[in-house]
Scaffold this active site. Sequence first.
Site, PDB file in Angstrom:
ATOM      1  N   TYR A  56      40.655   7.081  40.757  1.00  0.00           N
ATOM      2  CA  TYR A  56      42.040   6.616  40.749  1.00  0.00           C
ATOM      3  C   TYR A  56      42.145   5.270  40.044  1.00  0.00           C
ATOM      4  CZ  TYR A  56      46.511   4.857  42.358  1.00  0.00           C
ATOM      5  OH  TYR A  56      47.762   4.330  42.390  1.00  0.00           O
ATOM      6  N   LEU A 105      24.833  26.348  28.938  1.00  0.00           N
ATOM      7  CA  LEU A 105      23.544  26.931  29.307  1.00  0.00           C
ATOM      8  C   LEU A 105      22.845  27.406  28.038  1.00  0.00           C
ATOM      9  CD1 LEU A 105      24.563  29.185  32.343  1.00  0.00           C
ATOM     10  CD2 LEU A 105      22.970  27.259  32.449  1.00  0.00           C
ATOM     11  N   GLU A 135      21.600  34.655  39.717  1.00  0.00           N
ATOM     12  CA  GLU A 135      22.971  35.027  40.113  1.00  0.00           C
ATOM     13  C   GLU A 135      23.743  35.491  38.883  1.00  0.00           C
ATOM     14  OE1 GLU A 135      23.250  31.021  41.338  1.00  0.00           O
ATOM     15  OE2 GLU A 135      24.890  30.560  39.966  1.00  0.00           O
ATOM     16  N   LYS A 137      26.378  35.737  35.810  1.00  0.00           N
ATOM     17  CA  LYS A 137      27.063  34.785  34.938  1.00  0.00           C
ATOM     18  C   LYS A 137      28.486  35.301  34.782  1.00  0.00           C
ATOM     19  CE  LYS A 137      26.624  32.292  30.609  1.00  0.00           C
ATOM     20  NZ  LYS A 137      27.950  32.522  30.054  1.00  0.00           N
ATOM     21  N   ASP A 139      32.340  35.665  33.750  1.00  0.00           N
ATOM     22  CA  ASP A 139      32.970  35.501  32.442  1.00  0.00           C
ATOM     23  C   ASP A 139      34.439  35.116  32.617  1.00  0.00           C
ATOM     24  OD1 ASP A 139      33.007  35.447  29.750  1.00  0.00           O
ATOM     25  OD2 ASP A 139      33.052  37.611  29.454  1.00  0.00           O
ATOM     26  N   TYR A 248      29.548  27.995  41.763  1.00  0.00           N
ATOM     27  CA  TYR A 248      28.115  28.247  41.619  1.00  0.00           C
ATOM     28  C   TYR A 248      27.267  26.990  41.526  1.00  0.00           C
ATOM     29  CZ  TYR A 248      29.911  27.846  36.856  1.00  0.00           C
ATOM     30  OH  TYR A 248      30.565  27.434  35.741  1.00  0.00           O
ATOM     31  N   LYS A 321      18.108  30.011  37.669  1.00  0.00           N
ATOM     32  CA  LYS A 321      18.037  28.572  37.920  1.00  0.00           C
ATOM     33  C   LYS A 321      16.782  28.251  38.723  1.00  0.00           C
ATOM     34  CE  LYS A 321      23.051  28.273  38.048  1.00  0.00           C
ATOM     35  NZ  LYS A 321      24.275  28.180  38.836  1.00  0.00           N
ATOM     36  N   LYS A 345      21.729  36.913  28.677  1.00  0.00           N
ATOM     37  CA  LYS A 345      22.952  37.570  28.221  1.00  0.00           C
ATOM     38  C   LYS A 345      22.773  39.082  28.130  1.00  0.00           C
ATOM     39  CE  LYS A 345      25.934  35.250  26.099  1.00  0.00           C
ATOM     40  NZ  LYS A 345      27.205  34.572  26.356  1.00  0.00           N
ATOM     41  N   CYS A 439      61.826  54.641  11.235  1.00  0.00           N
ATOM     42  CA  CYS A 439      60.988  55.283  12.253  1.00  0.00           C
ATOM     43  C   CYS A 439      60.108  56.340  11.595  1.00  0.00           C
ATOM     44  CB  CYS A 439      61.873  55.909  13.329  1.00  0.00           C
ATOM     45  SG  CYS A 439      60.923  56.877  14.508  1.00  0.00           S
ATOM     46  N   CYS A 442      61.487  59.951  13.283  1.00  0.00           N
ATOM     47  CA  CYS A 442      62.822  60.509  13.052  1.00  0.00           C
ATOM     48  C   CYS A 442      63.532  59.890  11.850  1.00  0.00           C
ATOM     49  CB  CYS A 442      63.684  60.376  14.306  1.00  0.00           C
ATOM     50  SG  CYS A 442      64.222  58.686  14.622  1.00  0.00           S
ATOM     51  N   CYS A 457      62.888  51.844  17.316  1.00  0.00           N
ATOM     52  CA  CYS A 457      63.726  52.938  16.851  1.00  0.00           C
ATOM     53  C   CYS A 457      64.760  53.117  17.957  1.00  0.00           C
ATOM     54  CB  CYS A 457      62.860  54.196  16.702  1.00  0.00           C
ATOM     55  SG  CYS A 457      63.817  55.713  16.691  1.00  0.00           S
ATOM     56  N   CYS A 462      65.096  60.476  19.573  1.00  0.00           N
ATOM     57  CA  CYS A 462      63.924  60.546  18.695  1.00  0.00           C
ATOM     58  C   CYS A 462      62.826  61.358  19.399  1.00  0.00           C
ATOM     59  CB  CYS A 462      63.430  59.131  18.390  1.00  0.00           C
ATOM     60  SG  CYS A 462      61.834  59.086  17.567  1.00  0.00           S
TER      61      CYS A 462
END
Length: 701
Positions: A56, A105, A135, A137, A139, A248, A321, A345, A439, A442, A457, A462
């Site tokens: 702060y 990583l 553990e 990974k 995404d 994690y 890890k 990966k 279109c 049609c 359209c 149609c």
Amino acid sequence: MYSAQDTKSLQKETAGFMKKAEAENITAKEIEALRTILRFHEYRYYILNDPLITDYEYDQLFKALEKIEAGNPKLVTRDSPTQRVAKGLTKAFPTVPHLVPMLSLDNSYNSDDLIAFDRKAREATRLSKIEYCVEPKFDGGSLSLIYEDDMLVRGATRGNGVEGDEVTTNIRQIKSIPLSAKFSDYGLQTVEIRGEVLINKTNFAKYNAQLIEQGFAPLANPRNAAAGTLRIKDPEEVRRRNLEIFVYNISYFTTTKKTNKKSDVLQSHSGSLEMLWELGFRSPNKEKKVFKGIDDVIKYCHEFEVKRDELPYEIDGMVIKVNNVELQDKLGMTSHHPRWAIAYKFKARQATSKLLNVEFQVGRTGSITPVAKIQPVHIGGVTVSSISLFNEDVIKEKDLKIGDTVLVERAGDVIPYIVKSMAELRSGTEKKISFPKNCPVCGSKLFKEEGEAAWRCNNIECPAQVVERIIHFVSKDAMDIRGFGDANVRKFYELGLLNDIPGIYKLNFKKIGELEGFGQKSIDNLQSAIETSKKQPLHRLIFGLGIRFIGETSAKTLAQAVNHLLDFKKFSLEDLQNLDDVGPKVAGSIHHFFGNKSNIEMLEELEKLGLQLKNEKKQHVTDGNLGGQTFLFTGTLPTLKRSDAEAMVEENGGQILGGVSAKLNYLVVGEDAGSKLDKAKKLNTVRIISEDEFLKLIKKK
Ligand code: IVH
């Protein structure tokens, strides 16, 4: 860098600046001195990890500097702490320094990489075997959370790793983030936690379906959706997207007491995951496993890769890890990644292909969707040859040309999409994609409404639209008529056996029986599925009608609001907007639909054909079952005490609401009823009853 003497005097000067900053009387002359102070404290933060002032206090000084610089732009220097913000950081949220830099990583892709990682770690620690914690990974978007004295005080995105965006208001919308947690039980005072914000596959699909419904391009993948949502300015929208988190890592903490037995758990990574779980966080406590040696680590990574698609959220690998935190510290880190952890990966779900052509499809609401036809390519076990491009803007944004080499991604359940075109590989023979003016089915002239991305359209007759409407009506999430399928709808339509939605219930099965590939059994099954669908609940029928902007959720809201579907004929735009989550766009669309004579005739015909247009749940009330119905009392009741009447509602399975809203089913009116009665009268949906009628409802039960 700073001697003890420097530190002392800088610290004294800091206190002086703090007071001045509070009183807002720091002058432009002092600008460089203030920068020196800020640099000093950044050093304490980032380098020594031993701040002498609070976040702060730092923020106050930083803001003071920003303010002086804003008033004196010529005095801004490139090395000013205010200029640390990297390109690409959004200005929409305050930039906050991480207590500890958020590192990346190192990556590995096969067993050999992991064996090499283990060998290096053993050599550096001179150990014959190392204990690892493994553990998933996740995404999503990485997030740092700060808890002080057991309270969540800050959330920040990764940003450039040194500073991120303060997104506290947004992350407070994520329910799996506890707003307080008993860190003090472990002797912890300030805690910074790292985690990954995710959107699960189901919510992602739902959200994208909504975007498509509204004519927008969907988000590319859950990772983009989660990361992007963190920076949305409207916290309500953040809440609606239902983000989740996995935490994690504890990246920083201060302790309240010097000795606290429980804090021993922090000596291992697995211990800290357990602690977080115990404190009410979602950590990968159940998914993590500890192994003594790299061979078992490799096995577990392979095991998880197989399970990847079964998980409700996306993971793109595993993280290995070093379990012992002391060993982690010994191994240390490079400027980019810790040496004590590595990502394994999973196989890429991206591939390159050639854009062969773009076709234009007409949707059930008339929107024209460009679809890329690519050279078939194998990604994650599936062959991809057709990819939706959603609208003209996507083609422009991605600068796509026919003949381009394109990067394609397909993540889990997510529909495949084109990440980008590789302009650098162009030969010059690539062709511009021209969007049609008429279109493709049609031939009607296409229109684009203001503020919309899709060309449309507008010919309701149609053929493409008619077929798509029927396909939607019979689909799984709508009337769920098994055995119908897209191909059959198209075939029946082409043969003139089916022309519109009511036609489903008037099919000539004898003629269908004469078609190739239709045995008696498949006809019986289809007939019985059509018959069963007549009893589908009202919300499925509403969704099935394919009214623009009405998804499954809004269909449920609408079904709840009426006793009979045709009651909507009486609803004004205002009545509609009083319903939960119904904005002007949705209200306009419903109003338009029920104001159209041929739509009403179609619904009347469907009812005659035996479909359920009544709201069954509401009909139960006349049978005396209050289940799910909402009540509110107003005025003085002739015989009952308000509290007794309310208790009776609850005893009979009803619910008391706090005020008059579209959610209210019954307003029980006594003497001297006030504004609630007026409001309820305005809403077409509320039934206004007397105490006597209320008692009859209860008795009937
Ligand atoms: S540990 C110093 N654990 O992956 C520790 N990261 O590619 C670094 N990620 O920025 C992070 N799941 O956003 C760690 N179980 C996990 C993770 C994880 C996802 C993300 C994280 C990081 C990125 C690095």
